[in-house]
Design a protein around this motif. Structure first.
Motif, PDB file in Angstrom:
ATOM      1  N   GLU A 136       0.835  -1.199   0.000  1.00  0.00           N
ATOM      2  CA  GLU A 136       0.000   0.000   0.000  1.00  0.00           C
ATOM      3  C   GLU A 136       0.868   1.247   0.000  1.00  0.00           C
ATOM      4  OE1 GLU A 136      -3.345  -0.251   2.960  1.00  0.00           O
ATOM      5  OE2 GLU A 136      -2.093  -1.918   3.628  1.00  0.00           O
ATOM      6  N   ILE A 137       1.963   1.193   0.780  1.00  0.00           N
ATOM      7  CA  ILE A 137       2.846   2.351   0.853  1.00  0.00           C
ATOM      8  C   ILE A 137       3.412   2.660  -0.529  1.00  0.00           C
ATOM      9  CG2 ILE A 137       5.030   3.191   1.800  1.00  0.00           C
ATOM     10  CD1 ILE A 137       4.391   1.742   4.355  1.00  0.00           C
ATOM     11  N   LEU A 174       7.210  10.109  -1.539  1.00  0.00           N
ATOM     12  CA  LEU A 174       7.904  10.575  -0.338  1.00  0.00           C
ATOM     13  C   LEU A 174       9.240   9.878  -0.133  1.00  0.00           C
ATOM     14  CD1 LEU A 174       4.835  10.392   2.034  1.00  0.00           C
ATOM     15  CD2 LEU A 174       5.793  12.459   1.026  1.00  0.00           C
ATOM     16  N   LEU A 175       9.440   8.757  -0.800  1.00  0.00           N
ATOM     17  CA  LEU A 175      10.604   7.916  -0.458  1.00  0.00           C
ATOM     18  C   LEU A 175      11.857   8.374  -1.194  1.00  0.00           C
ATOM     19  CD1 LEU A 175       8.863   4.421  -0.399  1.00  0.00           C
ATOM     20  CD2 LEU A 175       9.113   6.089   1.417  1.00  0.00           C
ATOM     21  N   ALA A 208       0.772   4.745  -2.163  1.00  0.00           N
ATOM     22  CA  ALA A 208       0.378   6.026  -1.568  1.00  0.00           C
ATOM     23  C   ALA A 208       1.547   6.961  -1.301  1.00  0.00           C
ATOM     24  CB  ALA A 208      -0.379   5.775  -0.271  1.00  0.00           C
ATOM     25  N   ALA A 209       2.714   6.416  -1.060  1.00  0.00           N
ATOM     26  CA  ALA A 209       3.778   7.280  -0.541  1.00  0.00           C
ATOM     27  C   ALA A 209       5.081   7.179  -1.317  1.00  0.00           C
ATOM     28  CB  ALA A 209       4.021   6.954   0.927  1.00  0.00           C
TER      29      ALA A 209
END
Lengths: 207, 207
Positions: free
Chosen positions: B198-199, B206-207, B202-203
């Motif tokens: 999921e990350i 950001l990584l 969604a993210a």
């Protein structure tokens, strides 16, 4: 939030603005920078009235923590089946941190506790009495207090990294993803198989 | 340590007593209470020499963190097979906190970071560059940085409860039992099955 009891001859409506001023001061000036006199000035009351309601700076901090944490909403999240206890607790905990009316006060409490031994003692006492004891009461396995403490350590650790240190990408990650990652860990602490048999032998005297 | 005359700016042996005085000051007076002038007085040198070596109070704090954490011993514990990475890291981490020559300085770093945003920024940068990056480099699964952060959150949380807040029975529990309880959790963060797919969605940005 919590119903107050006891003899409070002064107008109880005066107590709330004083407490609000105290919380604002703990948030902006920290524990060492907050004084009875300063809070009284902010709340436009006599310092004696602050003493009347709270007794001391520690009493003021204690009331500020009780009002800020907020204990009742966390205890409420404990209600329900043990299997989803971590999910409810973590979700509620992160919601509170994200909530602009609770987050800054929670951060101030952690700041104060990390910076000042007296504040740490007050937070510890409150945690034990109002959070860990009710949590332990909901657990059916061995060593409920120790389980609750390890769960709390993970929750405080996430708050430190995400809301205090603000380490990326954890700080900007959506709260539900953070919850999804730590919930199984916390559920395992609360109800899983831990190597706590050893603790029975080595640390029973401490429990 | 020996009676240096140490006014010569180039003498690196003068740097160590200054740094030792700075660490002692951060431990006893905290970040806000530490000044270039006070450290210079403790180390019996001119404030200009402190500035020469460290540039600013932040530079002094940065050097104090680097000396205190101690990064090299944690990075050393990362060496070896991935399967026992958490065990080595947690054991070393707790050993450092228990060690009288490291524990108080570690506590001072956490105190300072929780109490002062500038100190939090310095700790965060150091954590990222010198600890989380090498740790992520040792991980073979998806999202190594995020895994490292969650592992760090549990380690910091345990330190908060055990060494800063000193909540019992966690504070008095033998270190090997604490290690045995958190190691599987941290190993799971590092190498286990997490819901990080999921990350990814969604993210990733950001990584």
């Amino acid at each position: 939030m919590a119903g107050e009891r006891g003899r409070r001859p002064g107008n109880p409506q005066t107590r709330e603005p004083i407490l609000a001023a105290a919380i604002a001061s703990f948030v902006s000036r920290g524990y060492p920078g907050t004084t009875i006199r300063g809070v009284a000035r902010e709340a436009a009351v006599d310092p004696a009235l602050v003493m009347h309601f709270f007794g001391s700076k520690d009493g003021l901090f204690d009331a500020a923590i009780k009002k800020s944490l907020p204990v009742a909403l966390l205890v409420e999240a404990m209600e329900g089946d043990e299997e989803h206890l971590a999910e409810r607790l973590v979700t509620r905990y992160l919601e509170l941190w994200e909530d602009p009316s609770h987050g800054p006060a929670l951060a101030a409490v952690l700041h104060a506790a990390a910076a000042t031994p007296a504040a740490a003692d007050l937070l510890k006492e409150l945690m034990r009495k109002d959070l860990l004891t009710p949590l332990a009461g909901r657990l059916s396995r061995d060593h409920p207090e120790v389980r609750g403490l390890f769960a709390a350590s993970q929750m405080i650790g996430v708050a430190m990294m995400r809301y205090i240190l603000k380490v990326e990408p954890l700080a900007s990650m959506p709260a539900p993803l953070v919850a999804a990652t730590v919930t199984p860990v916390i559920q395992r602490y609360l109800t899983g198989e831990l190597s706590l048999e050893e603790i029975t032998g080595a640390a029973t005297a401490l429990l």
